[in-house]
Design a protein around this motif. Sequence first.
Motif, PDB file in Angstrom:
ATOM      1  N   LYS A   1      28.204  40.136  35.755  1.00  0.00           N
ATOM      2  CA  LYS A   1      29.142  41.225  35.073  1.00  0.00           C
ATOM      3  C   LYS A   1      29.340  40.836  33.707  1.00  0.00           C
ATOM      4  O   LYS A   1      29.680  39.733  33.387  1.00  0.00           O
ATOM      5  CB  LYS A   1      30.311  41.554  35.959  1.00  0.00           C
ATOM      6  CG  LYS A   1      31.036  42.673  35.295  1.00  0.00           C
ATOM      7  CD  LYS A   1      32.205  42.819  36.220  1.00  0.00           C
ATOM      8  CE  LYS A   1      32.973  44.062  35.583  1.00  0.00           C
ATOM      9  NZ  LYS A   1      34.343  44.210  36.794  1.00  0.00           N
TER      10      LYS A   1
ATOM     11  N   GLU B   1      30.860  36.956  42.401  1.00  0.00           N
ATOM     12  CA  GLU B   1      30.371  37.327  41.048  1.00  0.00           C
ATOM     13  C   GLU B   1      30.341  36.444  40.047  1.00  0.00           C
ATOM     14  O   GLU B   1      31.087  35.393  40.085  1.00  0.00           O
ATOM     15  CB  GLU B   1      31.271  38.778  40.651  1.00  0.00           C
ATOM     16  CG  GLU B   1      32.662  38.208  40.614  1.00  0.00           C
ATOM     17  CD  GLU B   1      33.366  39.476  40.221  1.00  0.00           C
ATOM     18  OE1 GLU B   1      32.937  40.542  40.115  1.00  0.00           O
ATOM     19  OE2 GLU B   1      34.648  39.259  40.334  1.00  0.00           O
TER      20      GLU B   1
ATOM     21  N   SER C   1      35.420  34.239  41.989  1.00  0.00           N
ATOM     22  CA  SER C   1      34.973  34.729  40.823  1.00  0.00           C
ATOM     23  C   SER C   1      34.725  33.820  39.639  1.00  0.00           C
ATOM     24  O   SER C   1      35.520  33.162  39.405  1.00  0.00           O
ATOM     25  CB  SER C   1      35.687  36.057  40.391  1.00  0.00           C
ATOM     26  OG  SER C   1      35.860  37.065  41.247  1.00  0.00           O
TER      27      SER C   1
END
Length: 235
Positions: free
Chosen positions: A55, A33, A4
């Motif tokens: 995100k 992500e 991440s």
Amino acid sequence: MQLSLIIPTFNEEHNLKRLLPYLHNYSSGYMAEIIIVDCGSSDKTIKIAKEYGAKVIVTNQKGRARQMNIASLEAKGEVLYFVHADTIPPSGFDKLIIDSVREGRNAGCFTSIFDWNHPFLRFCNYFSRLPFWFCRGGGQTLFVSKHLFNACKGFDESMIIMEEYELIDRLKTSTKFKIVKRNAITSARDYRANGPFKLQFVYACVFVLYALGASQDYMLDFVGRHIAKPSRSCN
């Protein structure tokens, strides 16, 4: 195993326009992500982040240590990778990181070079290869397994300055810190604004103050009195 990628932001639309497409185009399939943790940007930072599928976490919590900890709680990957918005990781960064973690190196960074071909900064680039604590820096980016990050209780949220150095010190007590000899390209915008010799001297003084146990307030005051406002996000 995937990572991440976490980016703290504050009015970074210009840098995100360059960084986010690069991350998608030059990763090797191990990036789960991208998390943008923003502390109240007034430009198009959030809009651009969403356009590239990141995100987005918006918080009023000040201090990058707090913000990166908040993002880590939302992260899905087994490895956390902290990147400044003005830094470009090397091509294939995610595979290089995952390979290091699989070798048992659960924390580390890349070497780095500045995006300004100034003779003094070319000299400074070399020191990112060395293992000494004062040779580290946010422009080298930082990766750490989520398990180790949680075991070390993340960033110290009482810190506004030198938070990455303090975390690395603690990580080194639990793993052999890996310096991956592939260059991240980091912005020299603060050096351009203040002059490379002056800024490096101020940083050297801050390192000495930190080593001597100076308070956060004292170090921040020292920086504020001697250089133009740094481009750090989310202070």
